[in-house]
Motif scaffolding. Structure first.
Motif, mmCIF file in Angstrom:
data_model
loop_
_atom_site.group_PDB
_atom_site.id
_atom_site.type_symbol
_atom_site.label_atom_id
_atom_site.label_comp_id
_atom_site.label_asym_id
_atom_site.label_seq_id
_atom_site.Cartn_x
_atom_site.Cartn_y
_atom_site.Cartn_z
ATOM 1 N N VAL A 107 58.005 -9.818 -30.585
ATOM 2 C CA VAL A 107 57.066 -9.910 -31.713
ATOM 3 C C VAL A 107 55.625 -9.904 -31.204
ATOM 4 N N LEU A 108 55.369 -10.694 -30.153
ATOM 5 C CA LEU A 108 54.012 -10.763 -29.597
ATOM 6 C C LEU A 108 53.583 -9.413 -29.034
ATOM 7 N N TRP A 109 54.511 -8.730 -28.367
ATOM 8 C CA TRP A 109 54.179 -7.442 -27.756
ATOM 9 C C TRP A 109 54.181 -6.289 -28.760
ATOM 10 N N THR A 110 54.617 -6.565 -29.984
ATOM 11 C CA THR A 110 54.564 -5.531 -31.018
ATOM 12 C C THR A 110 53.159 -5.428 -31.599
ATOM 13 N N GLY A 111 52.543 -6.586 -31.853
ATOM 14 C CA GLY A 111 51.234 -6.580 -32.531
ATOM 15 C C GLY A 111 50.070 -7.037 -31.692
#
Length: 257
Positions: free
Chosen positions: A18-22
């Motif tokens: 999730v963190l590396w998506t946005g």
């Protein structure tokens, strides 16, 4: 080494994903708000976007899970938007041209990824897994190597400019949670571990450089402003003295007449 724990592996892995998506959203917002990308290396964003092609191929062929399959697509799209912002704001290319570049890039991106998925599946059916391993390893290499141009930009400017520190913090957090996820796998994925660790170290180095170089850069600018102000003041005094001398001379000339 922690014991295998599928639940913790999935929890930490999901948070990291999730963190590396946005993580690039703060950078896009910063560039939009300031209307400039000076100090942000366009190569960083372009190479990161390209890395998503290979990571997407790997995730799709491996059929890992939906979030991890979606993550490279979102990540690469956001990186491409940030890259196009670099083209648009500095050096001020036409908006229509930048939109066209972005759309053409997305079409090329999708075409290469689809072709890569079919090619990799074909090699697997033939009993050869080298291409699959290459896509996984090469995507990780690109993610780490992409930060090198940013260090060159920092060296050129002698300060950290244009890059969002929030973006770096989120990126580091994604790496930390992904590393934690690997710690609870049955077998450690050392390729992924080295990639995550590289991102954490390099991002951390940029934050450290910002803490060291940016105060020095502010002092240089303040000193330059002070010198400029002093030079202006001296020039004004000289001009006033010249005008006073001219008036005095003119008065003397009139008396003689």
């Amino acid at each position: 080494m922690p014991k295998e724990n599928a639940a913790l592996e999935n929890v930490f892995g999901t948070i990291g994903t999730v963190l590396w998506t946005g993580q690039i959203i703060p950078q896009i917002w910063k560039s939009y708000r300031e209307k400039t990308t000076v100090g942000l290396s366009p190569w960083l964003m372009l190479i990161w976007s390209v890395s998503g092609i290979f990571l997407g191929i790997y995730a799709i062929v491996q059929n890992i899970n939906i979030p991890i399959i979606v993550q490279p697509q979102v990540f690469s799209t956001l990186a491409a938007i940030s890259w196009v912002q670099c083209l648009y704001y500095d050096p001020k290319r036409p908006r229509s041209l930048c939109v066209a570049i972005f759309l053409l890039y997305c079409v090329l991106f999708a075409s290469l990824e689809v072709a890569g998925v079919f090619a990799t599946r074909a090699t697997l059916r033939a009993g050869d897994g080298k291409l699959l391993r290459f896509t996984g390893i090469f995507s990780g290499v690109l993610i780490s190597v992409a930060l090198i141009p940013q260090f060159i930009e920092i060296y050129r400017l002698r300060e950290v400019r244009g890059i969002s520190l929030l973006f770096l913090i989120v990126d580091i957090s994604g790496g930390v949670f992904s590393m934690l996820s690997l710690g609870f796998k049955r077998h450690m994925d050392w390729v992924a571990a080295v990639t995550y660790l590289g991102v954490i170290i390099l991002d951390g180095a940029i934050i450290l450089l910002a803490a060291i170089l940016n105060p020095l850069a502010r002092k240089r600018r303040q000193a330059a402003i002070s010198e400029s102000s002093n030079a202006t003041a001296v020039a004004t005094i000289d001009e006033d003295q010249t005008q006073t001398s001219s008036k005095a001379q003119k008065s003397l000339d009139e008396k003689h007449l």
